[in-house]
Write a protein that holds these residues in place. Structure first.
Motif, PDB file in Angstrom:
ATOM      1  N   PHE A  46       0.821  -1.205   0.000  1.00 21.90           N
ATOM      2  CA  PHE A  46       0.000   0.000   0.000  1.00 21.90           C
ATOM      3  C   PHE A  46       0.860   1.261   0.000  1.00 21.90           C
ATOM      4  O   PHE A  46       0.619   2.188  -0.782  1.00 21.90           O
ATOM      5  CB  PHE A  46      -0.962   0.006   1.189  1.00 21.90           C
ATOM      6  N   LEU A  47       1.891   1.294   0.851  1.00 25.59           N
ATOM      7  CA  LEU A  47       2.678   2.531   0.925  1.00 25.59           C
ATOM      8  C   LEU A  47       3.455   2.779  -0.365  1.00 25.59           C
ATOM      9  O   LEU A  47       3.607   3.933  -0.790  1.00 25.59           O
ATOM     10  CB  LEU A  47       3.622   2.518   2.126  1.00 25.59           C
ATOM     11  N   GLU A  48       3.910   1.715  -1.018  1.00 29.15           N
ATOM     12  CA  GLU A  48       4.602   1.911  -2.293  1.00 29.15           C
ATOM     13  C   GLU A  48       3.606   2.442  -3.344  1.00 29.15           C
ATOM     14  O   GLU A  48       3.918   3.368  -4.102  1.00 29.15           O
ATOM     15  CB  GLU A  48       5.231   0.606  -2.774  1.00 29.15           C
ATOM     16  N   SER A  49       2.385   1.876  -3.350  1.00 25.28           N
ATOM     17  CA  SER A  49       1.373   2.350  -4.306  1.00 25.28           C
ATOM     18  C   SER A  49       0.967   3.790  -4.001  1.00 25.28           C
ATOM     19  O   SER A  49       0.716   4.586  -4.913  1.00 25.28           O
ATOM     20  CB  SER A  49       0.144   1.443  -4.282  1.00 25.28           C
ATOM     21  N   ALA A  50       0.895   4.119  -2.698  1.00 21.80           N
ATOM     22  CA  ALA A  50       0.554   5.492  -2.312  1.00 21.80           C
ATOM     23  C   ALA A  50       1.633   6.453  -2.823  1.00 21.80           C
ATOM     24  O   ALA A  50       1.335   7.526  -3.360  1.00 21.80           O
ATOM     25  CB  ALA A  50       0.425   5.595  -0.792  1.00 21.80           C
ATOM     26  N   TYR A  51       2.883   6.054  -2.662  1.00 27.11           N
ATOM     27  CA  TYR A  51       4.004   6.875  -3.150  1.00 27.11           C
ATOM     28  C   TYR A  51       3.869   7.074  -4.664  1.00 27.11           C
ATOM     29  O   TYR A  51       4.011   8.196  -5.176  1.00 27.11           O
ATOM     30  CB  TYR A  51       5.327   6.178  -2.809  1.00 27.11           C
ATOM     31  N   LYS A  61      14.451   1.967  -3.669  1.00 24.00           N
ATOM     32  CA  LYS A  61      14.431   1.296  -2.357  1.00 24.00           C
ATOM     33  C   LYS A  61      14.623   2.335  -1.244  1.00 24.00           C
ATOM     34  O   LYS A  61      13.912   2.333  -0.247  1.00 24.00           O
ATOM     35  CB  LYS A  61      15.550   0.246  -2.331  1.00 24.00           C
ATOM     36  N   LYS A  62      15.598   3.259  -1.479  1.00 22.26           N
ATOM     37  CA  LYS A  62      15.917   4.261  -0.456  1.00 22.26           C
ATOM     38  C   LYS A  62      14.720   5.208  -0.241  1.00 22.26           C
ATOM     39  O   LYS A  62      14.368   5.540   0.885  1.00 22.26           O
ATOM     40  CB  LYS A  62      17.157   5.044  -0.910  1.00 22.26           C
ATOM     41  N   GLU A  63      14.114   5.637  -1.356  1.00 21.37           N
ATOM     42  CA  GLU A  63      12.974   6.564  -1.240  1.00 21.37           C
ATOM     43  C   GLU A  63      11.821   5.898  -0.477  1.00 21.37           C
ATOM     44  O   GLU A  63      11.174   6.527   0.369  1.00 21.37           O
ATOM     45  CB  GLU A  63      12.489   6.983  -2.639  1.00 21.37           C
ATOM     46  N   PHE A  67      10.209   7.061   3.085  1.00 24.46           N
ATOM     47  CA  PHE A  67       8.765   7.338   3.166  1.00 24.46           C
ATOM     48  C   PHE A  67       8.144   6.509   4.300  1.00 24.46           C
ATOM     49  O   PHE A  67       7.403   7.025   5.141  1.00 24.46           O
ATOM     50  CB  PHE A  67       8.139   6.998   1.807  1.00 24.46           C
ATOM     51  N   GLU A  68       8.483   5.227   4.331  1.00 25.72           N
ATOM     52  CA  GLU A  68       7.948   4.336   5.370  1.00 25.72           C
ATOM     53  C   GLU A  68       8.419   4.795   6.756  1.00 25.72           C
ATOM     54  O   GLU A  68       7.641   4.792   7.715  1.00 25.72           O
ATOM     55  CB  GLU A  68       8.410   2.891   5.128  1.00 25.72           C
ATOM     56  N   TYR A  69       9.677   5.222   6.832  1.00 25.03           N
ATOM     57  CA  TYR A  69      10.234   5.678   8.109  1.00 25.03           C
ATOM     58  C   TYR A  69       9.450   6.907   8.614  1.00 25.03           C
ATOM     59  O   TYR A  69       9.056   6.987   9.774  1.00 25.03           O
ATOM     60  CB  TYR A  69      11.719   6.030   7.927  1.00 25.03           C
ATOM     61  N   GLU A  70       9.249   7.861   7.697  1.00 21.25           N
ATOM     62  CA  GLU A  70       8.526   9.090   8.064  1.00 21.25           C
ATOM     63  C   GLU A  70       7.132   8.743   8.573  1.00 21.25           C
ATOM     64  O   GLU A  70       6.678   9.274   9.591  1.00 21.25           O
ATOM     65  CB  GLU A  70       8.396  10.015   6.842  1.00 21.25           C
ATOM     66  N   ILE A  71       6.452   7.871   7.860  1.00 23.31           N
ATOM     67  CA  ILE A  71       5.072   7.533   8.241  1.00 23.31           C
ATOM     68  C   ILE A  71       5.061   6.824   9.595  1.00 23.31           C
ATOM     69  O   ILE A  71       4.265   7.156  10.478  1.00 23.31           O
ATOM     70  CB  ILE A  71       4.404   6.723   7.118  1.00 23.31           C
ATOM     71  N   LEU A 114       1.318  26.384   0.703  1.00 23.56           N
ATOM     72  CA  LEU A 114       1.089  25.427  -0.379  1.00 23.56           C
ATOM     73  C   LEU A 114       2.155  25.492  -1.470  1.00 23.56           C
ATOM     74  O   LEU A 114       2.192  24.639  -2.358  1.00 23.56           O
ATOM     75  CB  LEU A 114      -0.306  25.652  -0.999  1.00 23.56           C
ATOM     76  N   ASP A 115       3.037  26.508  -1.406  1.00 18.17           N
ATOM     77  CA  ASP A 115       4.136  26.590  -2.386  1.00 18.17           C
ATOM     78  C   ASP A 115       5.382  25.868  -1.899  1.00 18.17           C
ATOM     79  O   ASP A 115       6.372  25.772  -2.621  1.00 18.17           O
ATOM     80  CB  ASP A 115       4.503  28.066  -2.658  1.00 18.17           C
ATOM     81  N   ASP A 116       5.357  25.396  -0.655  1.00 18.56           N
ATOM     82  CA  ASP A 116       6.552  24.784  -0.069  1.00 18.56           C
ATOM     83  C   ASP A 116       6.464  23.251  -0.184  1.00 18.56           C
ATOM     84  O   ASP A 116       5.589  22.637   0.435  1.00 18.56           O
ATOM     85  CB  ASP A 116       6.633  25.222   1.410  1.00 18.56           C
ATOM     86  N   PRO A 117       7.369  22.632  -0.955  1.00 21.88           N
ATOM     87  CA  PRO A 117       7.319  21.171  -1.114  1.00 21.88           C
ATOM     88  C   PRO A 117       7.448  20.427   0.216  1.00 21.88           C
ATOM     89  O   PRO A 117       6.888  19.348   0.380  1.00 21.88           O
ATOM     90  CB  PRO A 117       8.517  20.842  -2.014  1.00 21.88           C
ATOM     91  N   VAL A 118       8.155  21.034   1.171  1.00 25.73           N
ATOM     92  CA  VAL A 118       8.303  20.376   2.476  1.00 25.73           C
ATOM     93  C   VAL A 118       6.950  20.344   3.195  1.00 25.73           C
ATOM     94  O   VAL A 118       6.559  19.343   3.799  1.00 25.73           O
ATOM     95  CB  VAL A 118       9.375  21.090   3.340  1.00 25.73           C
ATOM     96  N   TYR A 119       6.215  21.447   3.095  1.00 27.70           N
ATOM     97  CA  TYR A 119       4.879  21.499   3.709  1.00 27.70           C
ATOM     98  C   TYR A 119       3.983  20.415   3.096  1.00 27.70           C
ATOM     99  O   TYR A 119       3.273  19.696   3.813  1.00 27.70           O
ATOM    100  CB  TYR A 119       4.250  22.885   3.484  1.00 27.70           C
ATOM    101  N   ILE A 120       4.039  20.290   1.773  1.00 25.78           N
ATOM    102  CA  ILE A 120       3.207  19.302   1.064  1.00 25.78           C
ATOM    103  C   ILE A 120       3.586  17.900   1.554  1.00 25.78           C
ATOM    104  O   ILE A 120       2.718  17.091   1.893  1.00 25.78           O
ATOM    105  CB  ILE A 120       3.440  19.382  -0.478  1.00 25.78           C
ATOM    106  N   GLN A 121       4.900  17.648   1.604  1.00 26.83           N
ATOM    107  CA  GLN A 121       5.361  16.317   1.997  1.00 26.83           C
ATOM    108  C   GLN A 121       4.939  16.003   3.437  1.00 26.83           C
ATOM    109  O   GLN A 121       4.475  14.905   3.732  1.00 26.83           O
ATOM    110  CB  GLN A 121       6.886  16.271   1.837  1.00 26.83           C
ATOM    111  N   GLN A 122       5.056  16.998   4.315  1.00 25.82           N
ATOM    112  CA  GLN A 122       4.695  16.763   5.726  1.00 25.82           C
ATOM    113  C   GLN A 122       3.196  16.496   5.879  1.00 25.82           C
ATOM    114  O   GLN A 122       2.786  15.655   6.673  1.00 25.82           O
ATOM    115  CB  GLN A 122       5.084  17.974   6.571  1.00 25.82           C
ATOM    116  N   ALA A 123       2.406  17.225   5.102  1.00 22.63           N
ATOM    117  CA  ALA A 123       0.952  17.024   5.192  1.00 22.63           C
ATOM    118  C   ALA A 123       0.583  15.625   4.714  1.00 22.63           C
ATOM    119  O   ALA A 123      -0.249  14.936   5.332  1.00 22.63           O
ATOM    120  CB  ALA A 123       0.224  18.080   4.360  1.00 22.63           C
ATOM    121  N   VAL A 124       1.218  15.177   3.632  1.00 26.72           N
ATOM    122  CA  VAL A 124       0.960  13.828   3.107  1.00 26.72           C
ATOM    123  C   VAL A 124       1.308  12.792   4.180  1.00 26.72           C
ATOM    124  O   VAL A 124       0.520  11.890   4.488  1.00 26.72           O
ATOM    125  CB  VAL A 124       1.793  13.582   1.817  1.00 26.72           C
ATOM    126  N   VAL A 125       2.497  12.939   4.749  1.00 32.76           N
ATOM    127  CA  VAL A 125       2.965  11.965   5.748  1.00 32.76           C
ATOM    128  C   VAL A 125       2.036  11.971   6.969  1.00 32.76           C
ATOM    129  O   VAL A 125       1.590  10.924   7.438  1.00 32.76           O
ATOM    130  CB  VAL A 125       4.425  12.275   6.145  1.00 32.76           C
TER     131      VAL A 125
END
Ligand code: ACO
Length: 391
Positions: A46-51, A61-63, A67-71, A114-125
């Motif tokens: 699921f997490l790979e498909s979500a990514y 593999k690293k990405e 991603f899994e670590y963050e979640i 919403l212009d900050d990729p870090v904000y987007i990534q954190q919200a997703v996680v």
């Protein structure tokens, strides 16, 4: 746009351009970013498909590990969210609890960029990590128990089953549940995704986007159908009762839950996979009394309504799988939301790339030039309506 272009339910009207998923309803094909759902169910998680859905390509593999670590490390809920949940009535529907909790996250993470990729990534996680914890916490709290703390060494699906049932799941059960999440992760512009996109188009925060989608998914014509399928199987009660039940539904123009789809005119490819998963579970953990009824139901509906393109949809067999996994019936739709959050977030991110606020038009059917009537001369529409129970 002319009056002739109006289509109730916007059937067939493109609402956006999207590269996230594809459905061929005639041939029963579903792809995430061009990859067939059967291949993802077989080989992905699921997490790979979500990514894949959210970031547009399969991770290295690293990405994926990152991603899994963050979640894993954002699964816990703030104690104030848990305190808020304690005040929810235990008889309330878990979808309402989830909608309230998803919206409440916006209070805690209120800085919006919403212009900050870090904000987007954190919200997703945050959303992917915390939604399962919220669903499991509500389940335990409504029984008067304390929520279970997420277990860091368990994968996404296994950890949810652990938080729900307070014991580590069998590996096959966890794998099957993970496949269920993959199957439910995305499905083009359905009602809840459209709702998410409309909300996203106002440039509000992602927690409001997800809360709005959860509210839309809850309805019985959309995600809520999986719950209704089990109620229907309970009502039918035996294989012999299937034909009279279907006859009665057709006679009274009642919808048979778990059948029919706006896009699929053949059996939903996800229903085929879910049916196989149900059989695997029954083989290992024992059968389900409703499975025979479900098989007969599919056969009779196919005979009677197949020519209209009415076949099992994703909700028909998912309930049988969830029952075997020990998931209570009214958590079926929240479980759907756990998975679909991936698709909603993918569409949120895509919407932001070339955003234009949704503002469709209407065909006005009311009157013009009406006279303003003083209050003491007005007919009593309100009173009449309330007495007739039409409020
Ligand atoms: N039972 C009986 N007849 C059905 C069903 C059904 N489940 N679904 C469609 N039909 C019939 C309709 O009566 C209609 O027949 P008609 O042309 O003679 O009037 C024809 O098939 C077309 O159906 P519509 O309702 O117009 O199709 P629409 O695209 O508007 O609705 C929907 C699709 C809402 C999914 C519908 O099939 C339904 O209500 N199904 C039951 C609820 C359900 O299972 N929902 C889950 C869908 S999947 C998801 O959201 C995850």
């Amino acid at each position: 746009m002319t009056v002739c272009d109006y289509k109730p339910g916007l059937e067939g009207i493109p609402a956006t351009e999207s590269a996230i998923s594809y459905v061929d309803g005639q041939q029963g094909i579903l792809e995430y970013r061009g990859i067939r759902i059967e291949d993802l169910a077989q080989s992905s998680t699921f997490l790979e498909s979500a990514y894949l859905l959210i970031w547009g390509g399969l991770p290295t593999k690293k990405e994926l590990e990152e991603f899994e670590y963050e979640i894993r490390h954002h699964r816990r809920l703030k104690y104030r969210i848990r305190d808020m949940m304690k005040c929810f009535p235990e008889g309330g529907h878990p979808m309402d609890a989830l909608q309230a909790c998803a919206a409440a996250l916006g209070l805690f993470y209120s800085k919006r960029d919403l212009d900050d990729p870090v904000y987007i990534q954190q919200a997703v996680v945050r959303l992917l990590a915390k939604i399962p914890t919220m669903v499991a916490a509500f389940q335990l709290m409504r029984k008067g128990n304390d929520p279970v703390t997420p277990q860091d060494d368990l994968g996404y699906a296994a950890n949810f089953l652990y938080m729900l049932n307070e014991q580590e799941p069998d590996p096959l059960a966890a794998r099957i549940f993970d496949i269920c999440l993959t199957l439910h992760a995305e499905h083009t512009i359905n009602a809840s995704t459209f709702s998410a996109m409309v909300t996203a188009s106002t440039l509000t925060d992602p927690y409001a986007v997800i809360a709005s989608a959860v509210g839309t998914l809850a309805g019985p014509l959309h995600g809520g159908a999986n719950e209704e399928v089990i109620t229907m199987l309970e009502t039918i009660g035996s294989v012999e009762n299937v034909r009279p039940y279907i006859d009665d539904c057709i006679k009274h123009k009642r919808k048979i839950m778990g059948f029919g789809h706006r896009v699929y005119k053949v059996k939903d490819p996800r229903a085929k996979i879910l049916q196989k998963l149900a059989e695997q579970l029954f083989e290992k953990f024992g059968g389900d009394e409703y499975y025979e009824i479900a098989l007969e139901l599919e056969q009779v509906v196919t005979e009677r309504l197949g020519e209209k393109g009415v076949y099992p949809n994703v909700d028909f067999y998912s309930g049988l799988v969830y029952r075997r996994l020990g998931i209570p019936t009214d958590l079926f739709t929240p479980v759907f939301a756990i998975a679909r959050a991936a698709g909603w977030l993918a569409h949120w991110k895509e919407q932001l790339k070339e955003n234009r606020i949704f503002r469709p038009t209407q065909i006005y059917t009311g009157s013009h030039g009406q006279q303003y009537i003083p209050i003491y001369n007005r007919p009593q529409i309100w009173d009449k309506a309330s007495k007739n129970g039409h409020m």
